[in-house]
Write a protein that holds these residues in place. Structure first.
Motif, PDB file in Angstrom:
ATOM      1  N   PRO A 121       0.808  -1.229   0.000  1.00 47.07           N
ATOM      2  CA  PRO A 121       0.000   0.000   0.000  1.00 47.07           C
ATOM      3  C   PRO A 121       0.839   1.274   0.000  1.00 47.07           C
ATOM      4  N   ALA A 122       1.984   1.250   0.685  1.00 42.21           N
ATOM      5  CA  ALA A 122       2.853   2.423   0.714  1.00 42.21           C
ATOM      6  C   ALA A 122       3.491   2.658  -0.655  1.00 42.21           C
ATOM      7  N   LEU A 123       3.879   1.585  -1.335  1.00 43.66           N
ATOM      8  CA  LEU A 123       4.441   1.716  -2.679  1.00 43.66           C
ATOM      9  C   LEU A 123       3.421   2.355  -3.626  1.00 43.66           C
ATOM     10  N   ILE A 124       2.172   1.930  -3.501  1.00 45.96           N
ATOM     11  CA  ILE A 124       1.121   2.487  -4.371  1.00 45.96           C
ATOM     12  C   ILE A 124       0.901   3.963  -4.075  1.00 45.96           C
ATOM     13  N   GLU A 125       0.866   4.319  -2.791  1.00 45.53           N
ATOM     14  CA  GLU A 125       0.637   5.719  -2.433  1.00 45.53           C
ATOM     15  C   GLU A 125       1.777   6.615  -2.901  1.00 45.53           C
ATOM     16  N   LEU A 126       2.991   6.141  -2.782  1.00 45.22           N
ATOM     17  CA  LEU A 126       4.120   6.937  -3.264  1.00 45.22           C
ATOM     18  C   LEU A 126       4.031   7.119  -4.780  1.00 45.22           C
ATOM     19  N   GLY A 127       3.596   6.071  -5.477  1.00 47.51           N
ATOM     20  CA  GLY A 127       3.387   6.193  -6.909  1.00 47.51           C
ATOM     21  C   GLY A 127       2.350   7.263  -7.230  1.00 47.51           C
ATOM     22  N   LEU A 128       1.289   7.314  -6.431  1.00 41.76           N
ATOM     23  CA  LEU A 128       0.257   8.327  -6.642  1.00 41.76           C
ATOM     24  C   LEU A 128       0.791   9.729  -6.385  1.00 41.76           C
ATOM     25  N   LEU A 129       1.625   9.867  -5.377  1.00 38.41           N
ATOM     26  CA  LEU A 129       2.204  11.180  -5.073  1.00 38.41           C
ATOM     27  C   LEU A 129       3.023  11.686  -6.253  1.00 38.41           C
ATOM     28  N   TYR A 130       3.813  10.808  -6.844  1.00 37.84           N
ATOM     29  CA  TYR A 130       4.637  11.222  -7.986  1.00 37.84           C
ATOM     30  C   TYR A 130       3.809  11.383  -9.264  1.00 37.84           C
TER      31      TYR A 130
END
Length: 506
Positions: A373-382
């Motif tokens: 979930p953290a990997l996905i959220e960081l992807g969304l931030l970028y």
């Protein structure tokens, strides 16, 4: 239990597979009426002579013959299928004020079958047929007065039309009238509608249709506990449960067809309904050992996929001092779940005990431990540039890592990003098929992305009607993004007519 909004999906089941709106919307589930026969032939024989007589009568201006000829061209009964000729003859009959022809032409317009999608022109055709006494049209018009898309929501008018159809012994309307009453949505009948001409029409041929009057509640019924709600779901047969969870995939694609197995499968594929159920289970200690942090994570993920009910529950959950204290202790211990949960509620501004910079740091720490979930959220931030500088390639790198770890959401986001960004070549794949696959498996995210592709003609021929259908399916499941897209599509086509003025409820 008060649930989402009436959404009319007039689906021509002979050609298309049967497939809320605001947070205050309401509608009714499982009110799928029985199919009506597609026509009662004036000329029952399919001989050449009968065909000749039918064409001759249509050319002489007989509206019943024109309508029947149009239907036969549409479904290929006695004539080679020809949608252009079908539309021509059905419209000719509609122009002569034949109720069934107006109703059927309304269906074709509403679904974009052989004609451009136009729910507003469809409304006028339904209204004409309703005023001529056709109960199916009265029912359709009643539903249109509930969804706040074609015309402004008016439950008084909706109930009045549905009640008229029910009095004509139209079974779906009778069922819906009862639900109106049971939910306290049965206002006094609008006198202007009650006084309308009650002209009786003889049974007329109508296109075989499926009605999908469905809804999802964004509000809890305080009288029903989570335990009772889950227990009621477990009593559903597997087909009802699949429908509730938004699963349209073939039954043999499910390895575990138990109720819990199906819910787990749907949650993994991005079903907000399933995530909400699992969250409630963790909160109450029903299927799982009680764990408020896991409950919160599942509420958080359900909210990310559009479940505002999950957002309300999440906000209520984090008011617990003991939960926050436990969360702080787990963060000190380096727990990835706690990192993600704290970052999530800070991003939603449900807490201010950490800064946004801290939240990003927590996501990076969790991502460093391959916490999906953290990997996905960081992807969304970028990908959005919300916190960090926008960088699609970095976003894709995070999602690619999550995908390798088994994340369906990451695969969906990669697929959609590669479809809409023509500058990307590194991640070429069968992106459109991926969206279709996961849309069928219950992902409201894939469903919304797929709708966008049909709307804009990305990797598929532009098809507004299919886009509307998919957006509606996602909106019915509580997805606000899909509802807003649906409303935008209606607004882009909305005529400058006071009839179609929508009064905001927000």
């Amino acid at each position: 239990m008060i649930k989402y909004t009436f959404l009319i999906a007039l689906l021509f089941s002979m050609l298309l597979p049967a497939q809320k709106d605001t947070l205050k919307s309401e509608a009714f589930k499982n009110s799928r009426p029985k199919k009506v026969s597609y026509f009662q032939a004036k000329y029952p024989s399919y001989s050449l002579l009968a065909g000749y007589i039918l064409v001759n009568e249509a050319n002489r201006g007989d509206p019943f013959a024109q309508h029947e000829l149009g239907i036969r061209y549409l479904i290929g009964k006695g004539f080679e299928p020809d949608t252009v000729k079908a539309i021509y003859w059905i419209r000719k009959a509609a122009d002569q004020n034949l109720a069934a022809a107006k109703y059927n032409y309304g269906i074709l317009l509403y679904n974009g079958i052989g004609v451009p999608w136009n729910p507003f022109e469809s409304f006028y055709n339904f209204k004409s047929a309703a005023e001529l006494g056709m109960p199916e049209a009265q029912f359709a018009l009643g539903i249109m007065y509930t969804d706040n898309l074609v015309v402004s929501r008016d439950y008084s008018k909706a109930y009045a039309y549905i009640r008229k159809a029910a009095k004509a012994e139209y079974e779906p309307a009778k069922e819906l009238e009862e639900e109106f009453r049971s939910k306290g949505l049965a206002p006094a009948v609008d006198s202007s509608i009650a006084a309308e001409q009650q002209k009786t029409v003889e049974p007329a041929p109508v296109i075989n249709t499926d009605w999908d009057v469905d809804y999802i509640s964004l509000e809890n019924d305080a009288r029903v506990t989570d335990e009772e709600r889950i227990s009621n779901l477990l009593k559903k047969n597997k087909y009802e449960l699949r429908d509730y969870l938004g699963i349209n995939a073939p039954a043999d694609s499910l390895k575990d067809t138990t109720a819990y197995g199906m819910i787990k499968y749907a949650a993994e594929n991005g079903s907000p309904e399933a995530l909400l159920l699992i969250a409630a289970s963790y909160e109450q200690g029903l299927w799982h050992k009680k764990d408020l942090i896991q409950a919160g994570i599942n509420y958080l993920n359900a909210y990310r996929f559009g479940s505002y009910k999950a957002g309300e529950r999440l906000f209520r959950l984090i008011q617990s001092e003991s939960l926050l204290e436990s969360l702080k202790n787990k963060i000190k211990a380096g727990d990835s779940h706690a990192y993600y949960f704290m970052a999530g509620i800070r991003a939603l501004e449900m807490t201010n005990i950490i800064t946004l910079k801290d939240a990003v740091d927590y996501l990076n720490k969790a991502a460093g431990k391959n916490y999906v979930p953290a990997l996905i959220e960081l992807g969304l931030l970028y990908s959005t540039g919300a916190v960090a500088q926008k960088d699609i390639n970095k976003a894709l790198a995070f999602w690619k890592t999550a995908q390798k770890l088994g994340s369906v959401e990451a695969e969906i986001r990669i697929a959609f990003t590669t479809l809409v960004d023509s500058a990307l070549t590194t991640y070429e794949n069968n992106s459109f098929e991926i969206l279709k696959k996961y849309s069928d498996e219950g992902s409201v995210l894939a469903q919304t992305y797929l709708a966008y592709c049909y709307e804009k003609g990305i990797s598929v021929k532009e098809d507004k009607a299919t886009a509307v259908k998919l957006y509606r399916m996602a909106a019915r499941r509580g997805n606000e993004t899909a509802y807003n897209a649906l409303k935008r599509m209606y607004d882009e086509l909305r005529p400058p007519d006071d009839t179609f003025l929508i009064y905001s409820e927000r």
